[in-house]
Design a protein around this motif. Structure first.
Motif, PDB file in Angstrom:
ATOM      1  N   ALA A 225      54.475  14.965  57.331  1.00 49.51           N
ATOM      2  CA  ALA A 225      55.257  14.983  56.099  1.00 49.51           C
ATOM      3  C   ALA A 225      56.682  15.480  56.316  1.00 49.51           C
ATOM      4  O   ALA A 225      57.552  15.255  55.475  1.00 49.51           O
ATOM      5  CB  ALA A 225      54.576  15.864  55.054  1.00 49.51           C
TER       6      ALA A 225
ATOM      7  N   VAL B 144      50.766  18.136  50.106  1.00 52.02           N
ATOM      8  CA  VAL B 144      50.982  17.895  51.535  1.00 52.02           C
ATOM      9  C   VAL B 144      49.734  18.359  52.274  1.00 52.02           C
ATOM     10  O   VAL B 144      49.309  19.504  52.122  1.00 52.02           O
ATOM     11  CB  VAL B 144      52.227  18.643  52.047  1.00 52.02           C
TER      12      VAL B 144
ATOM     13  N   ILE C 110      50.764  12.936  52.973  1.00 47.77           N
ATOM     14  CA  ILE C 110      50.704  13.339  51.563  1.00 47.77           C
ATOM     15  C   ILE C 110      49.474  12.706  50.939  1.00 47.77           C
ATOM     16  O   ILE C 110      49.149  11.555  51.230  1.00 47.77           O
ATOM     17  CB  ILE C 110      51.974  12.883  50.813  1.00 47.77           C
TER      18      ILE C 110
ATOM     19  N   ALA D 150      60.144  12.911  49.175  1.00 49.53           N
ATOM     20  CA  ALA D 150      58.742  12.661  48.843  1.00 49.53           C
ATOM     21  C   ALA D 150      58.577  12.202  47.402  1.00 49.53           C
ATOM     22  O   ALA D 150      57.842  11.253  47.130  1.00 49.53           O
ATOM     23  CB  ALA D 150      57.906  13.908  49.102  1.00 49.53           C
TER      24      ALA D 150
ATOM     25  N   LEU E  78      50.354   6.315  51.292  1.00 49.47           N
ATOM     26  CA  LEU E  78      50.958   7.595  51.694  1.00 49.47           C
ATOM     27  C   LEU E  78      50.182   8.324  52.782  1.00 49.47           C
ATOM     28  O   LEU E  78      50.586   9.395  53.215  1.00 49.47           O
ATOM     29  CB  LEU E  78      51.099   8.510  50.468  1.00 49.47           C
TER      30      LEU E  78
ATOM     31  N   SER F 298      59.663  13.026  55.836  1.00 48.88           N
ATOM     32  CA  SER F 298      59.926  12.439  54.518  1.00 48.88           C
ATOM     33  C   SER F 298      59.821  13.435  53.371  1.00 48.88           C
ATOM     34  O   SER F 298      59.843  13.029  52.211  1.00 48.88           O
ATOM     35  CB  SER F 298      58.960  11.282  54.273  1.00 48.88           C
ATOM     36  N   ILE F 299      59.720  14.721  53.655  1.00 46.64           N
ATOM     37  CA  ILE F 299      59.496  15.702  52.586  1.00 46.64           C
ATOM     38  C   ILE F 299      60.687  15.799  51.638  1.00 46.64           C
ATOM     39  O   ILE F 299      60.506  16.062  50.454  1.00 46.64           O
ATOM     40  CB  ILE F 299      59.119  17.085  53.170  1.00 46.64           C
TER      41      ILE F 299
END
Length: 156
Positions: free
Chosen positions: A96, A90, A146, A103, A141, A99-100
């Motif tokens: 992020a 990250v 990321i 991921a 991404l 969507s972590i």
């Protein structure tokens, strides 16, 4: 009677003060949310928060992660196995944050899409495949915060 009330008020004040101090370790970022949906990101260090209004939603590690990959996908009418590791990190915790939680699934799905993008993946050298996958993953991404640091996958 008034001493008991004073003692309870003092205890509540001490508990609230202790709960309002957050220590964020190095290499980690915390995302806080309030009841009204506002979010803020806390960088490493010591911070004051509102203990009853804000809660920690994500503890995002900024150090590297490893995603093992072992997936079947069709190549020229035959199922092939893409296996190996994808190393990711990250770089922008604010982007992020959304969507972590997903991921790894996101990286896995985009890696399979990128692996399918070539006309004949069996003719690629492993070095060419890994560099192509890394570039394709980083392009897709980038908006998520990321970055892929290394790809070590093989096609069997």
């Amino acid at each position: 009677m008034s001493q008991n009330i004073l003692f309870l008020v003092l205890c509540a004040a001490v508990v609230a003060a202790l709960l309002s101090i957050k220590r964020i370790p190095e290499g980690t970022v915390y995302t806080l949310r309030r009841f009204n949906g506002q979010a803020r990101t806390l960088q490493p260090g010591t911070h004051l928060i509102w203990p009853l209004l804000e809660r920690v939603v994500h503890r995002i590690s900024l150090t590297g992660h490893v995603l093992p990959l072992d997936e079947l996908f069709p190549v020229s009418g035959v199922n092939a196995r893409l296996s190996g590791k994808i190393f990711w990190q990250v770089v922008d915790a604010e982007r992020a944050d959304a969507s972590i939680d997903r991921a790894e699934a996101l990286i896995r799905a985009r890696a399979l899409n990128a692996a399918r993008a070539t006309d004949n993946p069996r003719e690629e050298t492993p070095e060419l495949r890994n560099s192509r996958l890394k570039a394709a993953l980083n392009d897709s991404l980038r908006d998520v915060g990321i970055v892929i640091t290394r790809v070590q996958v093989g096609l069997a």
